[in-house]
Design an enzyme around this catalytic site. Structure first.
Site, PDB file in Angstrom:
ATOM      1  N   ARG A  32     -44.971 -47.297  31.696  1.00 48.93           N
ATOM      2  CA  ARG A  32     -45.541 -47.373  30.222  1.00 48.93           C
ATOM      3  C   ARG A  32     -46.956 -47.341  30.129  1.00 48.93           C
ATOM      4  O   ARG A  32     -47.853 -47.930  31.015  1.00 48.93           O
ATOM      5  CB  ARG A  32     -45.135 -48.500  29.656  1.00 48.93           C
ATOM      6  CG  ARG A  32     -43.594 -48.545  29.357  1.00 48.93           C
ATOM      7  CD  ARG A  32     -42.942 -49.650  28.982  1.00 48.93           C
ATOM      8  NE  ARG A  32     -41.853 -50.017  28.950  1.00 48.93           N
ATOM      9  CZ  ARG A  32     -40.807 -50.384  30.026  1.00 48.93           C
ATOM     10  NH1 ARG A  32     -41.399 -50.583  31.088  1.00 48.93           N
ATOM     11  NH2 ARG A  32     -39.395 -50.320  29.578  1.00 48.93           N
TER      12      ARG A  32
ATOM     13  N   ARG B 214     -21.596 -38.965  20.868  1.00 49.33           N
ATOM     14  CA  ARG B 214     -22.354 -38.241  19.836  1.00 49.33           C
ATOM     15  C   ARG B 214     -23.805 -38.595  19.979  1.00 49.33           C
ATOM     16  O   ARG B 214     -24.605 -37.887  19.407  1.00 49.33           O
ATOM     17  CB  ARG B 214     -21.713 -38.207  18.365  1.00 49.33           C
ATOM     18  CG  ARG B 214     -22.072 -39.674  17.913  1.00 49.33           C
ATOM     19  CD  ARG B 214     -21.213 -39.771  16.647  1.00 49.33           C
ATOM     20  NE  ARG B 214     -21.646 -38.978  15.662  1.00 49.33           N
ATOM     21  CZ  ARG B 214     -21.211 -38.844  14.225  1.00 49.33           C
ATOM     22  NH1 ARG B 214     -20.051 -39.425  14.068  1.00 49.33           N
ATOM     23  NH2 ARG B 214     -21.802 -37.931  13.676  1.00 49.33           N
TER      24      ARG B 214
ATOM     25  N   ASP C 276     -21.052 -35.335  10.661  1.00 48.39           N
ATOM     26  CA  ASP C 276     -19.600 -35.321  11.023  1.00 48.39           C
ATOM     27  C   ASP C 276     -19.068 -34.130  10.514  1.00 48.39           C
ATOM     28  O   ASP C 276     -19.518 -33.361   9.763  1.00 48.39           O
ATOM     29  CB  ASP C 276     -18.799 -36.496   9.812  1.00 48.39           C
ATOM     30  CG  ASP C 276     -19.135 -37.821  10.519  1.00 48.39           C
ATOM     31  OD1 ASP C 276     -19.209 -38.134  11.594  1.00 48.39           O
ATOM     32  OD2 ASP C 276     -18.846 -38.834   9.699  1.00 48.39           O
ATOM     33  N   GLU C 277     -17.856 -33.671  11.205  1.00 50.36           N
ATOM     34  CA  GLU C 277     -17.298 -32.428  10.888  1.00 50.36           C
ATOM     35  C   GLU C 277     -16.904 -32.082   9.701  1.00 50.36           C
ATOM     36  O   GLU C 277     -17.147 -31.146   9.019  1.00 50.36           O
ATOM     37  CB  GLU C 277     -16.139 -32.024  11.836  1.00 50.36           C
ATOM     38  CG  GLU C 277     -14.992 -32.967  11.503  1.00 50.36           C
ATOM     39  CD  GLU C 277     -13.664 -32.789  12.417  1.00 50.36           C
ATOM     40  OE1 GLU C 277     -13.752 -31.827  13.097  1.00 50.36           O
ATOM     41  OE2 GLU C 277     -12.748 -33.299  12.188  1.00 50.36           O
ATOM     42  N   ASP C 278     -16.728 -33.217   8.499  1.00 50.51           N
ATOM     43  CA  ASP C 278     -16.267 -33.117   7.460  1.00 50.51           C
ATOM     44  C   ASP C 278     -17.368 -33.240   6.524  1.00 50.51           C
ATOM     45  O   ASP C 278     -17.057 -33.276   5.283  1.00 50.51           O
ATOM     46  CB  ASP C 278     -14.906 -33.858   6.819  1.00 50.51           C
ATOM     47  CG  ASP C 278     -15.116 -35.137   7.378  1.00 50.51           C
ATOM     48  OD1 ASP C 278     -16.099 -35.530   7.834  1.00 50.51           O
ATOM     49  OD2 ASP C 278     -14.413 -36.156   7.081  1.00 50.51           O
TER      50      ASP C 278
ATOM     51  N   GLU D  21     -19.755 -46.745  15.332  1.00 50.39           N
ATOM     52  CA  GLU D  21     -20.864 -46.067  16.375  1.00 50.39           C
ATOM     53  C   GLU D  21     -22.030 -46.043  15.353  1.00 50.39           C
ATOM     54  O   GLU D  21     -23.144 -46.272  15.577  1.00 50.39           O
ATOM     55  CB  GLU D  21     -20.560 -44.953  16.663  1.00 50.39           C
ATOM     56  CG  GLU D  21     -20.817 -43.692  15.695  1.00 50.39           C
ATOM     57  CD  GLU D  21     -19.823 -43.305  14.840  1.00 50.39           C
ATOM     58  OE1 GLU D  21     -18.796 -44.381  14.609  1.00 50.39           O
ATOM     59  OE2 GLU D  21     -19.699 -42.568  13.870  1.00 50.39           O
ATOM     60  N   ASP D  22     -21.985 -45.837  14.040  1.00 56.06           N
ATOM     61  CA  ASP D  22     -23.056 -45.679  12.836  1.00 56.06           C
ATOM     62  C   ASP D  22     -23.545 -47.119  12.737  1.00 56.06           C
ATOM     63  O   ASP D  22     -24.787 -47.162  12.460  1.00 56.06           O
ATOM     64  CB  ASP D  22     -22.683 -45.159  11.716  1.00 56.06           C
ATOM     65  CG  ASP D  22     -21.273 -45.616  11.215  1.00 56.06           C
ATOM     66  OD1 ASP D  22     -20.581 -46.555  11.864  1.00 56.06           O
ATOM     67  OD2 ASP D  22     -21.008 -45.023   9.965  1.00 56.06           O
TER      68      ASP D  22
ATOM     69  N   ARG E 120     -14.922 -52.827  11.041  1.00 55.99           N
ATOM     70  CA  ARG E 120     -16.155 -52.760  10.842  1.00 55.99           C
ATOM     71  C   ARG E 120     -16.873 -53.853  10.723  1.00 55.99           C
ATOM     72  O   ARG E 120     -18.204 -54.370  11.090  1.00 55.99           O
ATOM     73  CB  ARG E 120     -16.704 -51.590   9.756  1.00 55.99           C
ATOM     74  CG  ARG E 120     -16.256 -50.079  10.153  1.00 55.99           C
ATOM     75  CD  ARG E 120     -16.326 -49.077   9.022  1.00 55.99           C
ATOM     76  NE  ARG E 120     -17.650 -48.839   8.693  1.00 55.99           N
ATOM     77  CZ  ARG E 120     -18.247 -47.964   9.386  1.00 55.99           C
ATOM     78  NH1 ARG E 120     -17.906 -47.215  10.155  1.00 55.99           N
ATOM     79  NH2 ARG E 120     -19.495 -47.447   8.888  1.00 55.99           N
TER      80      ARG E 120
END
Lengths: 719, 738
Positions: B432, B541, B557-559, B645-646, B693
């Site tokens: 760093r 992901r 997401d896929e949807d 995960e979110d 959750r």
């Protein structure tokens, strides 16, 4: 000066007398003037010529005129140099004392020549050109004092830059003879080439008691951290060769090795790398057919092909700087000058000025034993970083390596920073090249902090004489839950504010400040009465904002305390036809300013506006009675680099431009004036700091299909 | 008189005057210079400009000494150094074996606890911090660094915590190897009356991480100076700094305060004895007491009674919170608890401890957060601190808070900082820079393994004066097989690809079915890359795929149903906030006081603290951070549940930025999908889903040592959103259309 002053005072008195008196007066006048002229001329040229001769003799002073001192054999020798020395143990800070300028005073001993009893000088070169340059640069600088009693730091005129040309024992004796030596306390020695065969110690071998050493080629074992200063080995090519700065970017070669005296083991290793990677590497050596001397220093060869040095360095992205017998290499300076990223392979080497310079931004340091992996390591560095490093390398050279003056003054500044640490130059000042200093922003409110709601905000209402409207504004604002205090800035000197009993009754403290002059900048004064961080600047005719809208504005400000958070948004545009900036208040999809007729901001910006506004903007605004809001937007955007936040939808505002939009009266002059402001401010700032964004802040549930009574801020956006 | 003549005369007189003035003016500096010369002649001369032909300090033909080639090989020289520089002269080059670290990475081994050995709470905290960190290894064969299980924190012989016979115990350790690659933690050494820094056993070639270390004993770039911390110092998370807002002007009630003991015997009180000279009982309040130990009365001096009385008048906490500067004079040892107390209280420390190597001095630029005074100049201190500009105070104060929260607020942070400093030495070329250590969010969150270039991080754009790359990479997480051409994923792909800012689309194939044939994907103007997810787990992901070349990632997401306009708008917003998550559907957390735990809500609320990563922009650096910074336990929890995960990503980003995410406006239909009536019913309709959750949140909060999430009350909309103006004027008009 004296004469002219006298005439000046008498001048006006003479003129009326001329009208009536006779000719003789003119003659007298002429002669007086003439006499004065002659006298002043004499004054002027007479002493001046004395001085110029003095200068002349100084200029032509020869080192051979310096007194010769013979050192008795038994003359005392200083101690070897204490490895445990630190500023608090070996440096007498009382000599520097408190100093309002926070600047150390440096004294240079007058030149003396030293020789032993037999008359053999202590140094084969005597005063070197470089040391002479260094000392004269220091004597020309702010650090210099000729008053030995006031000095905090002493620099001997004994040249110890190159140990090889010194007789160690006698040099040490000479140091000890200096009148103020006092165990070397507060003495600074400059040495670039320490050690000698066969061991090549990494620090000057001359015994020197407690003297500070600015040395080139320290290793971690000889460097007294926080006491010594690691300096570069000056490259004589710096003075002789001009290399134009090249734009950072990919170069013809990836790695270049230009050093001539590389140990054979390392050269073999480099040859192997060259075999593996071919053209990407250029491995240069001394040209065998050239004689020694200055000319050969400027040439390098590879398989019979001759290259110009140091120009060839500019053709490579990375340049190898391998340790030689010594750790410090003059090549480092050449490489930096060429804007080539140095790859430094010198284990335990303390890089030049490492106390203040961030070498990670300008170089790659690789352990010697990883020489064979050099190519892979360098390949893994992102291009953008290589470009940054190239730029940084050149900047380091420009600022700290390019001359003996740069080396000397940097060294003194480092010592100065240690003695006055609270006034030390910052990391950015040391390390950011001008282009970064120019384009980067370091916001004064840099800590990510969402201030608590509780302290609330202070509403500052600027008013002149619209009392009725003012009272309505006050009544409206007082409904906002987070309002902590109301401050009315009474800008009318001819009229007193209404009596206390007439003011609307509000639950928060209400203070009226009377100003001395009717100036727009009064609204941005950091009044002591403002005790909260958050300030709401509001005009005395902004009555259309609802309590929900104001409270929401405050909540948004809490999330962005370093920005202007306001209601009506405005935009600046580049007018291609006219080639200048234009002000826009139409229904735009973008925002770069918010009007301060109703805006939240941090009190810090009041302070900035009042005391730190660049150029004459503040006066200009006060004279023109316009554009104080544009000036504030410029100021905040410039120091934070961030756009303002516009909150809540568009609504009807009582202001000249707003009526313009409503089509009632198109106040063209107003718009022209505002555009002028933008151009004027942009030229004063030297840049266009405003940032354009396409978003505005609304409550989370704004216009969502959701029961209004469950929304925190239901009354938003009504017209 | 003839007017003409008169004017001529006046004019000429004026000209003469001007001339005189001019000459006089020119002469002025010359005169000044002369007087300086006169003065200098009296004392000594300034350095004359010698015009002799002088020699160069180094002749051309001896640029580099040839003898070097004939002498020792650099390898031999290195070996010679290694054997010569031991003990007090140890450096990484001579006393540290890099090979193990280069072979296996930077792994730290902690010795198993020995039977019958007591370990203090503080040391236990240190050990468990290491064991909980990503550096930990249980296999000594893999280790680069070794940490003892013998408590070495308190080496004061008079202390009850003192471990006896440490010398023999250490020598008997099978892996000791003369301390090579060992790190020894120590807070106290030496004892009354002289408090030397002797540890009472031979540490060999081991490195020291020691509090109150003096520059004399500190081996630069080998030892690590750590702060003195108390038994009560929290293990993880840590208390926040006290600074809540930046008041202007930045002065507080007191200018400079101190309250502490004055020692009547033994060392360490020279400065404290003199403090009363500076005390003015108004804005400079420096108080000492003689009362400590059993027999203070025996040693008491003339000032004691007066000092003690004054001492009792003031409350330490009150002074700490209401002072601009806090004096931190040395005590028995060089460092004191005052240092961290002042730092946390945003009271700028004025350090008066000559020879103290400040904590983490290797990486922290203390001039940015403290005033380093000199004990010898105590009497000047008030003048000095008064001379500091208010702007500087503002910045010093903010920096105290940054440093406190980045490196000091918990034992874990102190330990991790120590380890990261050593790791930086091992990495060397990939370590760093000072900027990364000294600016927000600090070195623990800026991992150099990601990139050595600061411009690749989301934090330094402003400081470097650059902007993020103006395009994004969409990462679509696909879990269901491709069966029909009307599947949401295909629509999404087309909509996203149409965005002018889209550089490429990555389809992460986390479906059990094999990859669909290439021609099944719609033709787009941007490249679509399909990759198979690692183990098909949720965390994949957020893997930092090398194919992601842009700074911004649009995680999908896929949807997810999104229009091109929405994507465009959100991306322009992200460019203003590259360090945050910018997305569409938001969620909130709250403290459930009945159950005494954190609650999670997906209800429509007036504020939010999370943005779902099923449709959100964030910087690709967070992929790296998620994968490499978070512990395996949390990631595997996410993978096993295929959930949360979110939430974890939101925790991570808020912990780094200390700011909430940003929600942008979205079309309504999208929300409905997210509410759980679409193809993804499997995941969102699961009754366990919600409970999971909730559990996740509490589990994460305990690892982070607190709740990093922060609420926001605003949403960002296009400037003309829903304004009463022709829709044709609006740039993002599709967002309003239903």
């Amino acid at each position: 000066m004296y004469a002219s002053g006298k005439y000046n005072s008498r001048g006006p008195a003479l003129i009326p007398r001329m009208k009536i008196k006779h000719r003789i007066y003119y003659i007298t006048l002429f002669s007086v003037v003439l006499l004065g002229l002659v006298a002043t001329g004499m004054f002027q040229f007479w002493p001046h010529s004395i001085e110029s001769t003095a200068d002349w003799t100084l200029d032509k002073r020869s080192i051979h005129d310096a007194p010769l001192i013979r050192l008795p054999v038994s003359s005392p020798i200083p101690e070897r140099g204490d490895l445990s020395c630190r500023m608090h143990t070996c440096f007498d800070v009382y000599r520097c004392g408190y100093n309002p300028k926070n600047r150390i005073k440096v004294y240079i001993y007058p030149l003396q020549r030293f020789a032993d009893e037999l008359g053999v000088p202590i140094s084969s070169t005597g005063l070197s050109r470089e040391y002479n340059d260094l000392l004269s640069a220091i004597s020309d600088s702010d650090f210099y004092t000729d008053d030995v009693t006031r000095a905090c730091l002493f620099i001997p005129s004994i040249d110890v830059l190159n140990q090889n040309s010194l007789r160690i024992r006698e040099t040490a004796q000479a140091l000890a003879m200096l009148p103020r030596w006092d165990k070397g306390m507060n003495h600074l020695l400059f040495n670039m080439l320490p050690g000698g065969p066969p061991d090549y110690n990494t620090a000057l071998d001359v015994p020197r008691d407690r003297a500070l050493l600015a040395g080139g080629g320290f290793s971690t074992w000889t460097y007294r951290q926080g006491y010594d200063i690691s300096i570069p080995v000056y490259s004589p090519l710096s003075a002789d060769v001009e290399l134009p700065e090249r734009q950072p970017g990919p170069r013809r070669y990836f790695i270049l090795s230009s050093q001539t005296a590389i140990h054979r083991e390392y050269r073999a290793e480099l040859e192997r790398l060259k075999e593996e990677n071919g053209e990407a590497l250029l491995l240069l050596d001394k040209c065998s057919n050239l004689s020694q001397g200055a000319a050969s220093a400027r040439k390098r060869c590879y398989k019979g092909q001759v290259y110009d040095y140091p120009q060839i360095l500019q053709e490579s992205s990375f340049c190898v700087v391998l340790r030689g017998a010594r750790l410090g290499q003059a090549t480092l300076s050449d490489v930096l000058q060429a804007g080539c990223v140095p790859v430094i392979l010198a284990d335990s080497y303390i890089l030049p000025f490492s106390e203040v310079l961030d070498w990670k931004r300008a170089s790659v340091v690789i352990p010697e034993e990883k020489l064979s992996e050099m190519y892979t390591i360098l390949k893994s560095i992102p291009h953008r970083q290589v470009e940054e490093m190239q730029r940084q390398a050149r900047w380091f050279w420009d600022a700290y390596f390019s001359s003996m003056k740069a080396v000397g003054l940097t060294t003194l500044q480092i010592i100065n920073d240690r003695i006055y640490p609270y006034a030390a130059r910052t990391y950015e000042q040391w390390n950011n090249p001008p282009v970064v200093k120019w384009s980067s922003v370091n916001s004064p409110l840099f800590l990510p902090l969402i201030p608590p709601r509780a302290p609330g905000f202070t509403a500052v209402v600027l008013t002149y004489d619209r009392v009725e409207s003012l009272f309505r504004v006050i009544t409206e604002i007082s409904k906002v839950p987070s309002l902590a205090k109301l401050l009315v800035v009474w800008n009318n000197q001819n009229k007193s504010p209404p009596e206390e009993s007439l003011w609307p009754k509000v639950s928060v403290p209400l203070k009226v400040v009377r100003t001395k002059e009717n100036k727009l900048s009064n609204r941005f004064f950091p009044y002591d009465e403002i005790e909260t961080e958050a300030v709401l600047a509001i005009d005395d005719d902004i009555i259309m904002l609802t309590s929900d809208e104001l409270q929401f504005g405050y909540e948004v400000w809490r999330e962005f305390p370093d920005r202007l958070v306001g209601y009506p948004g405005r935009l600046h545009l580049w007018d291609h036809e006219m080639g200048k900036w234009k002000y826009e208040s139409e229904w735009t999809n973008e925002v770069s300013m918010v009007l301060t007729g109703a805006a939240f901001y941090h009190k810090y910006f009041n302070y900035l506006y009042t005391y730190k506004m660049p150029g004459d903007i503040k006066n200009w605004v006060d004279t023109h009675m316009n554009c104080e809001d544009i000036a504030m937007n410029f100021l905040v955007a410039n120091i934070t680099g961030k756009a303002p936040i516009k909150v809540t939808p568009r609504k009807k505002f009582k202001c000249p431009e707003c009526t313009a939009i409503d089509g009632l009266s198109l106040d063209q002059t107003h718009m022209v004036e505002r555009s002028e402001c933008i151009n004027k401010f942009a030229s004063v700032f030297g840049t266009m700091p405003l940032k354009v964004v396409e978003h505005r802040a609304d409550p989370v549930l704004y216009k969502d299909d959701f029961p209004e009574k469950l929304k925190s801020f239901p009354n938003i956006g009504s017209l | 008189m003839q007017a003409k003549k008169r004017y001529l005369i006046v004019l000429s007189a004026g000209a003469c005057l001007a001339l005189l003035f001019c000459l006089g003016g020119v002469r002025l500096p010359a005169a000044g210079r002369r007087s300086r010369h006169d003065r200098s002649r009296r004392s000594d001369q300034p350095w004359p400009h010698y015009s002799d032909p002088l020699h160069r300090f180094q002749p051309w033909d001896r640029e580099d000494t040839e003898e070097f080639n004939l002498h020792t090989s650099p390898r031999q020289k290195k070996e010679a150094n290694t054997s010569a520089y031991r003990g007090r002269r140890c450096r990484m080059d001579s006393c540290f074996d890099f090979s193990a670290c280069h072979r296996n990475g930077f792994k730290v081994y902690v010795y198993p606890p020995q039977k019958g050995e007591k370990i203090s709470e503080s040391y236990q905290n240190i050990l468990s911090s290491i064991e909980g960190s990503r550096f930990y290894t249980a296999d000594p064969g893999q280790a680069c660094l070794f940490v003892l299980s013998l408590d070495t924190l308190d080496r004061d012989q008079l202390s009850p915590q003192y471990v006896h016979n440490l010398k023999t115990k250490v020598q008997n350790l099978p892996l000791w190897n003369d301390g090579r690659n060992h790190l020894i933690f120590n807070l106290y050494s030496g004892t009354w009356p002289d408090y030397t820094e002797d540890l009472g056993f031979d540490i060999g070639q081991a490195m020291l991480a020691k509090a109150s270390i003096s520059t004399d004993n500190f081996r630069p770039n080998f030892d690590v100076s750590i702060p003195l911390f108390s038994k009560e110092h929290l293990r993880t998370g840590g208390e926040r700094g006290f600074l809540k807002y930046n008041s202007i002007p930045p002065f507080r009630k007191y200018m400079l305060v101190f309250k502490g003991k004055r020692y009547l015997t033994g060392i360490g009180s020279d400065t404290r004895n003199a403090l009363y000279h500076v005390h003015n009982a108004e804005d400079v309040v420096l108080l000492t007491t003689c009362k400590h130990g059993k027999d203070w009365q025996k040693h008491k001096d003339a000032r004691c009674d007066k000092d003690n009385a004054e001492y009792d008048k003031y409350d330490y906490k009150e002074m700490l919170h209401n002072s601009t500067f806090c004096l931190v004079p040395r005590g028995r040892r060089l460092g004191s608890f005052r240092f961290l107390e002042a730092l946390q209280a945003a009271c700028v420390p004025v350090v008066l401890s000559n020879g103290w190597e400040l904590p983490f001095s290797e990486i922290i630029d203390w001039n940015r957060a403290t005033v380093i005074g000199d004990e010898r100049l105590l009497l000047q201190i008030p003048t000095t601190v008064r001379s500091i500009h208010p702007d500087k105070i503002l910045s010093l104060r903010q920096q105290t808070q940054f440093l406190w929260e980045a490196y000091f607020s918990s034992v874990e942070k102190i330990v991790l900082t120590t380890l990261e400093i050593i790791q930086d030495r091992v990495l060397e070329h990939g370590s760093r820079s000072s900027l990364m250590w000294n600016s927000h969010p600090g070195g623990l969150f800026a991992l150099p393994q990601y990139s050595a270039y600061q411009g690749d991080f989301p934090f330094y754009y402003a400081t470097l004066g650059i902007k993020p790359y103006p395009k994004f990479t969409a990462v679509i997480h696909a879990v269901s097989p491709l069966v029909s051409q009307s599947q949401p994923i295909l629509k999404l792909l087309v909509a996203v690809a149409r965005s002018q800012y889209c550089a490429q689309i990555l389809v992460l194939w986390n479906c059990d079915k094999p990859l669909p044939a290439k021609q099944r994907w719609p033709a787009t103007s941007v490249p679509v890359i399909v990759i198979e997810g690692e183990n098909k787990v949720m965390s994949s992901r957020f893997v930092p795929y090398e194919t992601i070349v842009t700074d911004a990632v649009l995680s999908l997401d896929e949807d997810t149903v999104l229009s091109t306009t929405e994507v465009d708008f959100a991306f322009t917003v992200w460019q203003s906030f590259p360090e945050r998550i910018v997305g569409y559907p938001a969620r909130s957390h709250f403290w459930d006081s009945n159950k005494e735990r954190w609650g999670y809500t997906s209800k429509w609320t007036n504020d939010y603290s999370m943005v779902l990563t099923g449709a959100a922009f964030f910087h690709r650096y967070y992929h790296h951070l998620y994968t490499n910074y978070l512990p395996a336990t949390l990631k595997s929890m996410v993978d096993q549940l295929a959930n949360c995960e979110d939430i974890l990503m939101n925790f991570l980003v808020s912990a780094v930025t200390k700011l909430p995410p940003i929600k942008v406006t979205q079309k309504k239909q999208y929300k409905e999908t997210m509410m759980g009536q679409s193809s993804r019913a499997s995941r969102w309709a699961d009754p366990d889903h919600f409970a999971q959750r909730q559990t996740c949140m509490n589990k994460f909060a305990s690892w982070f040592g607190g709740m990093p999430l922060i609420h926001s009350q605003m949403r960002l909309d296009p400037v003309l959103f829903k304004d009463q103006v022709s829709i044709l004027r609006k740039k993002y008009r599709d967002i309003e259309r239903l």
